[in-house]
Write an enzyme that holds these catalytic residues in place. Structure first.
Site, PDB file in Angstrom:
ATOM      1  N   TYR A  19       0.843  -1.206   0.000  1.00 35.83           N
ATOM      2  CA  TYR A  19       0.000   0.000   0.000  1.00 35.83           C
ATOM      3  C   TYR A  19       0.875   1.252   0.000  1.00 35.83           C
ATOM      4  O   TYR A  19       0.713   2.132  -0.859  1.00 35.83           O
ATOM      5  CB  TYR A  19      -0.886  -0.044   1.238  1.00 35.83           C
ATOM      6  CG  TYR A  19      -1.882   1.096   1.374  1.00 35.83           C
ATOM      7  CD1 TYR A  19      -3.009   1.172   0.551  1.00 35.83           C
ATOM      8  CD2 TYR A  19      -1.721   2.077   2.355  1.00 35.83           C
ATOM      9  CE1 TYR A  19      -3.941   2.195   0.702  1.00 35.83           C
ATOM     10  CE2 TYR A  19      -2.645   3.096   2.511  1.00 35.83           C
ATOM     11  CZ  TYR A  19      -3.755   3.157   1.686  1.00 35.83           C
ATOM     12  OH  TYR A  19      -4.669   4.171   1.843  1.00 35.83           O
ATOM     13  N   ASN A  53      -6.231   9.512   8.427  1.00 33.70           N
ATOM     14  CA  ASN A  53      -7.331   8.637   8.869  1.00 33.70           C
ATOM     15  C   ASN A  53      -8.682   9.343   8.861  1.00 33.70           C
ATOM     16  O   ASN A  53      -8.868  10.356   9.534  1.00 33.70           O
ATOM     17  CB  ASN A  53      -7.071   8.110  10.291  1.00 33.70           C
ATOM     18  CG  ASN A  53      -5.850   7.204  10.352  1.00 33.70           C
ATOM     19  OD1 ASN A  53      -4.741   7.663  10.089  1.00 33.70           O
ATOM     20  ND2 ASN A  53      -6.051   5.951  10.666  1.00 33.70           N
ATOM     21  N   THR A  90      -0.343   6.854  18.095  1.00 31.67           N
ATOM     22  CA  THR A  90      -1.371   7.891  17.923  1.00 31.67           C
ATOM     23  C   THR A  90      -1.909   7.929  16.494  1.00 31.67           C
ATOM     24  O   THR A  90      -1.233   7.549  15.542  1.00 31.67           O
ATOM     25  CB  THR A  90      -0.809   9.297  18.257  1.00 31.67           C
ATOM     26  OG1 THR A  90       0.164   9.656  17.271  1.00 31.67           O
ATOM     27  CG2 THR A  90      -0.192   9.349  19.641  1.00 31.67           C
TER      28      THR A  90
HETATM   29  P1  NAD Z   1     -12.760   1.762   0.557  1.00 33.75           P
HETATM   30  O1  NAD Z   1     -12.090   0.441   0.584  1.00 33.75           O
HETATM   31  O2  NAD Z   1     -14.064   1.911   1.268  1.00 33.75           O
HETATM   32  O3  NAD Z   1     -12.984   2.269  -0.935  1.00 33.75           O
HETATM   33  C1  NAD Z   1     -12.161   1.895  -2.005  1.00 33.75           C
HETATM   34  C2  NAD Z   1     -13.061   1.550  -3.176  1.00 33.75           C
HETATM   35  O4  NAD Z   1     -12.236   1.204  -4.300  1.00 33.75           O
HETATM   36  C3  NAD Z   1     -13.964   0.355  -2.910  1.00 33.75           C
HETATM   37  O5  NAD Z   1     -15.272   0.655  -3.315  1.00 33.75           O
HETATM   38  C4  NAD Z   1     -13.363  -0.761  -3.756  1.00 33.75           C
HETATM   39  O6  NAD Z   1     -14.301  -1.737  -4.151  1.00 33.75           O
HETATM   40  C5  NAD Z   1     -12.766   0.035  -4.897  1.00 33.75           C
HETATM   41  N1  NAD Z   1     -11.656  -0.648  -5.574  1.00 33.75           N
HETATM   42  C6  NAD Z   1     -10.588  -1.260  -5.002  1.00 33.75           C
HETATM   43  N2  NAD Z   1      -9.769  -1.737  -5.959  1.00 33.75           N
HETATM   44  C7  NAD Z   1     -10.336  -1.417  -7.159  1.00 33.75           C
HETATM   45  C8  NAD Z   1      -9.976  -1.659  -8.505  1.00 33.75           C
HETATM   46  N3  NAD Z   1      -8.861  -2.325  -8.823  1.00 33.75           N
HETATM   47  N4  NAD Z   1     -10.794  -1.188  -9.483  1.00 33.75           N
HETATM   48  C9  NAD Z   1     -11.935  -0.519  -9.188  1.00 33.75           C
HETATM   49  N5  NAD Z   1     -12.334  -0.290  -7.911  1.00 33.75           N
HETATM   50  C10 NAD Z   1     -11.534  -0.735  -6.913  1.00 33.75           C
HETATM   51  O7  NAD Z   1     -11.703   2.830   1.118  1.00 33.75           O
HETATM   52  P2  NAD Z   1     -11.862   4.356   1.483  1.00 33.75           P
HETATM   53  O8  NAD Z   1     -11.579   4.491   2.921  1.00 33.75           O
HETATM   54  O9  NAD Z   1     -13.124   4.885   0.935  1.00 33.75           O
HETATM   55  O10 NAD Z   1     -10.618   4.974   0.701  1.00 33.75           O
HETATM   56  C11 NAD Z   1     -10.769   5.608  -0.554  1.00 33.75           C
HETATM   57  C12 NAD Z   1      -9.415   6.107  -1.029  1.00 33.75           C
HETATM   58  O11 NAD Z   1      -8.886   7.039  -0.092  1.00 33.75           O
HETATM   59  C13 NAD Z   1      -8.378   4.994  -1.193  1.00 33.75           C
HETATM   60  O12 NAD Z   1      -7.602   5.251  -2.341  1.00 33.75           O
HETATM   61  C14 NAD Z   1      -7.528   5.135   0.043  1.00 33.75           C
HETATM   62  O13 NAD Z   1      -6.218   4.696  -0.162  1.00 33.75           O
HETATM   63  C15 NAD Z   1      -7.585   6.629   0.311  1.00 33.75           C
HETATM   64  N6  NAD Z   1      -7.367   6.922   1.729  1.00 33.75           N
HETATM   65  C16 NAD Z   1      -8.314   6.623   2.655  1.00 33.75           C
HETATM   66  C17 NAD Z   1      -8.061   6.880   3.990  1.00 33.75           C
HETATM   67  C18 NAD Z   1      -9.082   6.575   5.058  1.00 33.75           C
HETATM   68  O14 NAD Z   1      -8.791   6.795   6.246  1.00 33.75           O
HETATM   69  N7  NAD Z   1     -10.264   6.135   4.739  1.00 33.75           N
HETATM   70  C19 NAD Z   1      -6.839   7.435   4.385  1.00 33.75           C
HETATM   71  C20 NAD Z   1      -5.889   7.691   3.402  1.00 33.75           C
HETATM   72  C21 NAD Z   1      -6.169   7.448   2.071  1.00 33.75           C
HETATM   73  N1  UDP Z   2      -5.717  -0.833  16.036  1.00 27.49           N
HETATM   74  C1  UDP Z   2      -5.982  -1.386  17.273  1.00 27.49           C
HETATM   75  N2  UDP Z   2      -6.996  -2.276  17.372  1.00 27.49           N
HETATM   76  C2  UDP Z   2      -7.775  -2.635  16.315  1.00 27.49           C
HETATM   77  C3  UDP Z   2      -7.513  -2.058  15.060  1.00 27.49           C
HETATM   78  C4  UDP Z   2      -6.455  -1.159  14.948  1.00 27.49           C
HETATM   79  O1  UDP Z   2      -5.314  -1.092  18.264  1.00 27.49           O
HETATM   80  O2  UDP Z   2      -8.698  -3.454  16.505  1.00 27.49           O
HETATM   81  C5  UDP Z   2      -4.620   0.147  15.933  1.00 27.49           C
HETATM   82  C6  UDP Z   2      -3.614  -0.141  14.833  1.00 27.49           C
HETATM   83  O3  UDP Z   2      -2.602  -1.010  15.320  1.00 27.49           O
HETATM   84  C7  UDP Z   2      -3.098   1.245  14.513  1.00 27.49           C
HETATM   85  C8  UDP Z   2      -4.302   2.153  14.752  1.00 27.49           C
HETATM   86  O4  UDP Z   2      -5.196   1.397  15.574  1.00 27.49           O
HETATM   87  O5  UDP Z   2      -2.078   1.599  15.410  1.00 27.49           O
HETATM   88  C9  UDP Z   2      -5.016   2.571  13.476  1.00 27.49           C
HETATM   89  O6  UDP Z   2      -5.276   1.404  12.741  1.00 27.49           O
HETATM   90  P1  UDP Z   2      -6.113   1.408  11.389  1.00 27.49           P
HETATM   91  O7  UDP Z   2      -6.088   0.008  10.861  1.00 27.49           O
HETATM   92  O8  UDP Z   2      -7.439   2.022  11.625  1.00 27.49           O
HETATM   93  O9  UDP Z   2      -5.368   2.399  10.410  1.00 27.49           O
HETATM   94  P2  UDP Z   2      -3.840   2.763  10.077  1.00 27.49           P
HETATM   95  O10 UDP Z   2      -3.746   4.173  10.445  1.00 27.49           O
HETATM   96  O11 UDP Z   2      -2.910   1.893  10.888  1.00 27.49           O
HETATM   97  O12 UDP Z   2      -3.724   2.487   8.626  1.00 27.49           O
END
Ligand code: NAD
Ligand code: UDP
Length: 311
Positions: free
Chosen positions: A144, A173, A209
């Site tokens: 990732y 996050n 954190t």
């Molecule tokens: P999510 O898993 O809910 O959404 C991702 C979507 O992409 C899903 O609907 C999945 O089916 C689709 N997908 C995955 N692989 C695919 C492919 N090869 N072709 C077409 N569709 C595909 O995740 P999210 O939390 O909504 O995250 C959305 C984006 O934001 C991601 O790129 C993620 O890396 C980024 N992001 C999210 C967070 C967070 O905290 N949620 C933090 C940092 C970055």
């Molecule tokens: N974490 C935890 N218990 C859980 C799931 C996650 O203590 O059941 C911790 C994990 O080890 C990390 C933080 O919570 O330190 C955030 O985890 P998450 O998977 O939500 O996202 P990350 O920021 O690590 O991608």
């Protein structure tokens, strides 16, 4: 009104983004392979004549005439992106190439959903955009982290070489309704465990954190960044700077859910970042954006969502 493509549009953030773009009068194509997303997330949008749903995998090329592309397709939780790490790399890298190719052909603006994971286990705190990060290239999170870093590289190279109009958003996050119940992330795990009065699984000693942003704030920022005409391409940190230890977070969830759950400590997964907090000075200055949703308020909305799902 614009023609907007949202890859990963049936996912957690993508579904909220599609909803907002439609409410602002745009034509939206939602593209998803449903790996971690679900039709349930966008079912309420089906039938809107400005909304089009396409089952497609971004590792295959895709043709459409669009003005803007939000490239969100990629599993985001550690459990999901580690399920098939090779596919995660393909989605991040080949998917980015395909979407950049589409942006180049259509002369569309493309926004890449990058991540705070590009900073790895950061040695600078809070994280600023000029920090290059501390990422393990061969660990279990690398598919990732390195996939997203390579996608940033591709964005910059298409911009320099082909003049593609890009935006790189480093998302921290994010939480809210429509997170997948089984995604193993800390917000969904703790809320579901607390609602079921099951043990709350804190990994490690809980001193690591994270800083959590409510999804509507994040969507505001993504749209502002995409439509910002100062020609600022990023990278830009988007997140809420309010930082918690995971142990504090567990205690807060127990309080907000009135749960009888007890905290249990489990093994910390390898390469789990020890600290994370965005410096959002650039977002404040350039986008005039700052998160507005109070953390407890956002958590209550998320708890309500999971209560209904569990019921
Ligand atoms: P999510 O898993 O809910 O959404 C991702 C979507 O992409 C899903 O609907 C999945 O089916 C689709 N997908 C995955 N692989 C695919 C492919 N090869 N072709 C077409 N569709 C595909 O995740 P999210 O939390 O909504 O995250 C959305 C984006 O934001 C991601 O790129 C993620 O890396 C980024 N992001 C999210 C967070 C967070 O905290 N949620 C933090 C940092 C970055
Ligand atoms: N974490 C935890 N218990 C859980 C799931 C996650 O203590 O059941 C911790 C994990 O080890 C990390 C933080 O919570 O330190 C955030 O985890 P998450 O998977 O939500 O996202 P990350 O920021 O690590 O991608």
């Amino acid at each position: 009104m614009k023609r907007v493509l949202v890859t990963g549009g049936a996912g957690f953030i993508g579904s909220h983004l599609c909803e907002r773009l439609l409410s602002e009068g745009n034509d939206v194509i939602c593209l998803d392979n449903y790996f971690t997303g679900s039709k349930d997330n966008i079912r309420h949008l089906i039938g809107n004549n400005r909304f089009e749903l396409v089952r497609h995998d971004i590792i295959k090329d895709f043709y459409a005439e669009v003005d803007q592309i939000y490239n969100l397709a990629c599993p985001a939780s550690p459990v999901h992106y580690q399920y098939n790490p090779i596919k995660t790399v393909k989605t991040s890298v080949i998917g980015a190439i395909n979407m950049l190719g589409l942006a180049k052909r259509c002369r569309a603006r493309i926004l890449q959903a990058s991540t705070s994971e590009v900073y790895g286990d950061p040695k600078i705190h809070p994280q600023i955009e000029t920090y290059w990060g501390n990422v393990n290239p061969i660990g279990i999170r690398s598919c990732y982290d390195e996939g997203k870093r390579c996608a940033e590289t591709l964005m910059m190279d298409y911009h320099r070489q082909n003049n593609v109009d890009i935006r790189i958003a480093r998302i921290f996050n994010t939480y809210g309704p429509r997170m997948a119940i089984n995604d193993g992330r800390v917000v969904s795990n703790f809320i579901v465990q607390a609602l079921k009065n099951e043990p709350i699984t804190v990994y490690g000693d809980g001193s690591q954190t994270r800083s959590f942003c409510y999804v509507s704030d994040l969507v505001d920022a993504l749209i502002k960044f995409m439509n910002n005409d100062k020609n600022f391409i990023g990278p830009i940190n988007l997140g809420n700077p309010r930082e918690f230890t995971i142990l504090q977070f567990a205690e807060l969830i127990i309080k907000l859910t009135n749960s009888n759950s007890k905290i249990v400590f489990e093994k910390l997964p390898s390469d789990d970042p020890t600290q994370r907090e965005p410096d959002i000075s650039i977002a404040k200055n350039i986008l005039n954006w700052t998160p507005t949703v109070d953390f407890e308020e956002g958590l209550k909305l998320t708890i309500d969502y999971f209560s209904k799902i569990i019921a």
